[in-house]
Design a protein around this motif. Sequence first.
Motif, PDB file in Angstrom:
ATOM      1  N   LYS A 349      28.047 -85.513  26.224  1.00 39.03           N
ATOM      2  CA  LYS A 349      29.020 -86.757  26.267  1.00 39.03           C
ATOM      3  C   LYS A 349      28.244 -88.183  26.326  1.00 39.03           C
ATOM      4  N   GLY A 350      27.295 -87.806  27.172  1.00 45.33           N
ATOM      5  CA  GLY A 350      26.730 -89.216  27.342  1.00 45.33           C
ATOM      6  C   GLY A 350      25.617 -89.761  26.308  1.00 45.33           C
ATOM      7  N   THR A 351      25.194 -88.824  25.541  1.00 49.14           N
ATOM      8  CA  THR A 351      24.511 -89.075  24.214  1.00 49.14           C
ATOM      9  C   THR A 351      25.048 -89.322  23.020  1.00 49.14           C
ATOM     10  N   GLY A 352      26.699 -89.369  22.942  1.00 53.17           N
ATOM     11  CA  GLY A 352      27.392 -89.647  21.869  1.00 53.17           C
ATOM     12  C   GLY A 352      27.362 -88.269  20.989  1.00 53.17           C
ATOM     13  N   HIS A 353      27.052 -87.105  21.325  1.00 52.73           N
ATOM     14  CA  HIS A 353      27.257 -85.999  20.541  1.00 52.73           C
ATOM     15  C   HIS A 353      28.737 -85.372  20.605  1.00 52.73           C
ATOM     16  N   GLY A 354      29.551 -86.233  20.228  1.00 54.99           N
ATOM     17  CA  GLY A 354      31.160 -85.942  20.304  1.00 54.99           C
ATOM     18  C   GLY A 354      31.529 -84.699  19.577  1.00 54.99           C
ATOM     19  N   ARG A 355      31.102 -84.513  18.476  1.00 53.41           N
ATOM     20  CA  ARG A 355      31.466 -83.438  17.562  1.00 53.41           C
ATOM     21  C   ARG A 355      30.735 -81.981  17.958  1.00 53.41           C
ATOM     22  N   VAL A 356      29.503 -82.129  18.361  1.00 54.19           N
ATOM     23  CA  VAL A 356      28.827 -80.953  18.827  1.00 54.19           C
ATOM     24  C   VAL A 356      29.685 -80.509  20.281  1.00 54.19           C
ATOM     25  N   LEU A 357      29.838 -81.385  21.107  1.00 51.18           N
ATOM     26  CA  LEU A 357      30.587 -81.255  22.522  1.00 51.18           C
ATOM     27  C   LEU A 357      32.122 -80.508  21.987  1.00 51.18           C
ATOM     28  N   PHE A 358      32.685 -81.185  21.152  1.00 49.58           N
ATOM     29  CA  PHE A 358      34.013 -80.645  20.549  1.00 49.58           C
ATOM     30  C   PHE A 358      34.100 -79.070  20.340  1.00 49.58           C
ATOM     31  N   TRP A 359      33.163 -78.663  19.248  1.00 51.98           N
ATOM     32  CA  TRP A 359      33.026 -77.472  18.758  1.00 51.98           C
ATOM     33  C   TRP A 359      32.618 -76.350  19.682  1.00 51.98           C
ATOM     34  N   SER A 360      31.615 -76.672  20.368  1.00 50.29           N
ATOM     35  CA  SER A 360      31.018 -75.973  21.435  1.00 50.29           C
ATOM     36  C   SER A 360      32.037 -75.583  22.472  1.00 50.29           C
ATOM     37  N   ALA A 361      33.047 -76.603  22.977  1.00 47.62           N
ATOM     38  CA  ALA A 361      34.099 -76.446  23.970  1.00 47.62           C
ATOM     39  C   ALA A 361      35.212 -75.815  23.464  1.00 47.62           C
ATOM     40  N   VAL A 362      35.642 -75.739  22.169  1.00 46.08           N
ATOM     41  CA  VAL A 362      36.547 -75.193  21.378  1.00 46.08           C
ATOM     42  C   VAL A 362      36.191 -73.621  21.169  1.00 46.08           C
ATOM     43  N   ILE A 363      34.989 -73.347  20.860  1.00 47.92           N
ATOM     44  CA  ILE A 363      34.668 -71.695  20.624  1.00 47.92           C
ATOM     45  C   ILE A 363      34.764 -71.205  21.861  1.00 47.92           C
ATOM     46  N   ARG A 364      34.139 -71.692  23.259  1.00 47.06           N
ATOM     47  CA  ARG A 364      34.143 -71.223  24.133  1.00 47.06           C
ATOM     48  C   ARG A 364      35.637 -70.916  24.972  1.00 47.06           C
ATOM     49  N   ALA A 365      36.401 -72.013  24.768  1.00 44.54           N
ATOM     50  CA  ALA A 365      38.066 -71.934  25.051  1.00 44.54           C
ATOM     51  C   ALA A 365      38.535 -70.736  24.661  1.00 44.54           C
ATOM     52  N   ILE A 366      38.300 -70.240  23.004  1.00 44.95           N
ATOM     53  CA  ILE A 366      39.133 -69.225  22.462  1.00 44.95           C
ATOM     54  C   ILE A 366      38.494 -68.059  22.931  1.00 44.95           C
ATOM     55  N   VAL A 367      37.204 -67.868  23.106  1.00 45.28           N
ATOM     56  CA  VAL A 367      36.623 -66.685  23.333  1.00 45.28           C
ATOM     57  C   VAL A 367      36.954 -66.421  24.796  1.00 45.28           C
ATOM     58  N   THR A 368      37.128 -67.094  25.641  1.00 45.34           N
ATOM     59  CA  THR A 368      37.255 -66.933  27.132  1.00 45.34           C
ATOM     60  C   THR A 368      38.612 -66.625  27.366  1.00 45.34           C
ATOM     61  N   THR A 369      39.493 -67.270  26.574  1.00 43.74           N
ATOM     62  CA  THR A 369      41.043 -67.033  26.741  1.00 43.74           C
ATOM     63  C   THR A 369      41.502 -65.422  26.096  1.00 43.74           C
ATOM     64  N   ALA A 370      40.844 -65.254  25.013  1.00 38.89           N
ATOM     65  CA  ALA A 370      40.903 -63.996  24.259  1.00 38.89           C
ATOM     66  C   ALA A 370      40.326 -62.696  25.103  1.00 38.89           C
ATOM     67  N   ALA A 371      39.356 -63.251  25.739  1.00 38.93           N
ATOM     68  CA  ALA A 371      38.444 -61.986  26.528  1.00 38.93           C
ATOM     69  C   ALA A 371      39.300 -61.619  27.716  1.00 38.93           C
ATOM     70  N   ILE A 372      39.900 -62.518  28.458  1.00 40.74           N
ATOM     71  CA  ILE A 372      40.820 -62.230  29.441  1.00 40.74           C
ATOM     72  C   ILE A 372      41.925 -61.790  29.332  1.00 40.74           C
ATOM     73  N   ALA A 373      42.785 -62.217  28.249  1.00 41.25           N
ATOM     74  CA  ALA A 373      43.980 -61.797  27.797  1.00 41.25           C
ATOM     75  C   ALA A 373      43.764 -60.217  27.558  1.00 41.25           C
ATOM     76  N   PHE A 374      42.720 -59.905  26.662  1.00 41.09           N
ATOM     77  CA  PHE A 374      42.545 -58.511  26.436  1.00 41.09           C
ATOM     78  C   PHE A 374      42.430 -57.467  27.447  1.00 41.09           C
ATOM     79  N   ALA A 375      41.504 -58.005  28.385  1.00 39.44           N
ATOM     80  CA  ALA A 375      41.080 -57.348  29.789  1.00 39.44           C
ATOM     81  C   ALA A 375      42.420 -57.214  30.655  1.00 39.44           C
ATOM     82  N   ALA A 376      43.260 -58.206  30.816  1.00 35.50           N
ATOM     83  CA  ALA A 376      44.588 -58.143  31.599  1.00 35.50           C
ATOM     84  C   ALA A 376      45.534 -57.116  31.043  1.00 35.50           C
ATOM     85  N   TRP A 377      45.449 -57.226  29.596  1.00 35.50           N
ATOM     86  CA  TRP A 377      46.467 -56.486  28.801  1.00 35.50           C
ATOM     87  C   TRP A 377      46.304 -54.893  29.067  1.00 35.50           C
TER      88      TRP A 377
END
Length: 488
Positions: A349-377
């Motif tokens: 964030k501080g070095t201005g790499h907003g696009r890298v930060l965005f896609w890294s965060a999106v991929i992590r959010a999708i994988v985390t939510t899917a993994a926990i939902a699968f395991a809970a189900w």
Amino acid sequence: MAPVHGVKTITTNVGWSVLSKTATFGLKFVTVPILARLLSPDEFGVVAIALTVVQFLTMIGGAGLTAALIMQQDTDEDTVHSVFWANLAIACLMSFFLYAGAEPLGTLMGAPESGPLLQVMALLIPLQLSGDVAYTLLAKRMNFSKDAMWSTISESVAAIAAVVMAYHGFGVWALVTQLFCAALIRLVGLYSASRYLPRPVLRPRKLTPLLGFSSGVMGSEIANFVTFQSPMIVIARLLGLADAGAYSVANRFASIPNQVVLTAVMGVLFPAFSLMGDDRKRRSNALMLSTQVTTVLLAPAMFGLWAVAQPAMTAIFGQGWAHAWPVLGLLALSKGIITPCSTFIPYLKGTGHGRVLFWSAVIRAIVTTAAIAFAAWYGNLVDAMIALCVVNAVTLIGYSWVVFRVEDIPLLSGLVTSSRSMINAMVMAVCVRAAMGHFQARLDNPYLELVAGAALGGLVYGVLLLLTERTLLRKLLQLVKTRSAVAV
């Protein structure tokens, strides 16, 4: 021209922030177990669900404008006032829509009981966003000592008020009062410390240069929010409010070390990295040093909590919560695995790499939510926490690859340097966990088991630290000597 802040300024501000979080930690260490004994898992769960919605909308309401304000080197008063009124307008709009749709939203999230709470807690959105600009001004001045003081006061008073109300039978409203009390006191403190007075100035053209950076930051913050809060929603929907309450209590306690160290460090590092500009050498040194220090501090706390989770749950929260000790242990383990990544988000964030930060965060959010939902189900709450540990291990490798590539640091050497203390903490935790069987047989008391586990863990980790981190320890010692000489 923006001032150049060196290691001394950064470490001073980190020190103030850590001191504030440590004071808050001490109070929460006492009050969270008290509240857990006075309130039921269902009550914790329903408030946690409502708070998740409020925090999400608060993040959207901020729209990243204040983060862009920190990145902007030369800021005039018209821009500051325009950001304030834009934030407030968005906050009021969000609050209105949340109030109107509270009941159907609560039902959608698997907690119909949260409807009335959501209507009341909708007022938290403008209350919290009203202080963002004042905090930003303090951050740009690298003046975190005043914010630290008011944060400590607000959290302390709010926690005491919650315990008093819970003791007198107010139930979930004790937790709601805690949130409002903390937000209101901190708001007053921020305005007092920053001496900021909003004026009726709103110039949309002043906001235009900020939107490019703010949109990327907002997207990444939303994705990070989904990563950290989606387990609560998934667990409530698939496993029920009782499991959501158990997760909430365990997560509150397991997150305390992060709140002490990580929150303080991230709040200071973002403006610090932004002020370093294109000085790659200073950035690399600051990145690796801050990553090593936070890992040295956080990793033993998290892995140590995993090792003593069983007696800790009984001793701290009472026999009624003893069944949830695997949840506490696995949550601590998942947070311990990710500790070397603690400085990566403020760096990007501080070095201005907003696009890298965005896609890294999106991929992590999708994988985390899917993994926990699968395991809970297909399993239960413990299975969901195991899935979270696996995801965080993958995240460690992924985030390290992204950040080290941006800074042109070899992946293997960067991983070894940043994760060495985490590996020490893992070895320490395994040793303590292996010894716990002997402690249980001989001591037969959860409090004594905790003391014995902490003593053994501290001894083992101290020896490993001296054997593997001598270079870092010498560097920190030299830094302390330099600061002392300057002070004299």
